[in-house]
Motif scaffolding. Structure first.
Motif, PDB file in Angstrom:
ATOM      1  N   HIS A  19       0.824  -1.135  -0.062  1.00 23.04           N
ATOM      2  CA  HIS A  19      -0.084   0.070  -0.032  1.00 23.04           C
ATOM      3  C   HIS A  19       0.903   1.300   0.009  1.00 23.04           C
ATOM      4  N   LEU A  28      -2.210   0.707  -4.511  1.00 18.00           N
ATOM      5  CA  LEU A  28      -1.938  -0.635  -4.048  1.00 18.00           C
ATOM      6  C   LEU A  28      -1.132  -1.442  -5.347  1.00 18.00           C
ATOM      7  N   ASP A  51      -5.851  -3.785   1.070  1.00 12.73           N
ATOM      8  CA  ASP A  51      -4.615  -4.613   1.419  1.00 12.73           C
ATOM      9  C   ASP A  51      -4.729  -5.720   2.115  1.00 12.73           C
TER      10      ASP A  51
END
Length: 108
Positions: A19, A28, A51
């Motif tokens: 992230h 991401l 995430d």
């Protein structure tokens, strides 16, 4: 537009997920089966962080309501409630030994 480095290429490997927060953008970076993808880091359905999502066979599944999106182009594959927009995807940019992204500066 400005180049923002994300990580060194030597650090990337299959099952890599990380992230990044750049100004107001949450991203991401994912590598699966030798392919790299950069998507927004929050589910467009209810803003849940991705995430912690499951990623398999080119599909990311949000842990909150199991919405599924293609990581290659962000399209919504499966909705468990009302449909939502697709995930935003970003083109990766390679400079030297780093991978990054071009984003607008806050001043732009």
């Amino acid at each position: 537009m400005r180049f923002y480095p994300l990580d060194k290429l030597i650090n990337l490997h299959d099952h890599y997920t990380r992230h990044f927060k750049i100004d107001s953008a949450e991203l991401l970076l994912i590598q699966r089966a030798g392919q790299r993808y950069l998507i927004e880091a929050r589910c467009p359905h209810r803003d849940h962080p991705l995430d912690v999502a499951t990623i398999a066979d080119g599909v990311i599944q949000c842990a909150l309501h199991q919405y599924q999106f293609a990581i290659a182009d962000g399209r919504l594959i499966h909705a468990t409630e009302e449909p939502c927009r697709s995930l935003r995807t970003f083109a990766l940019v390679y400079e030297g030994n780093e991978v990054g992204v071009m984003l607008r500066d806050a001043d732009d």
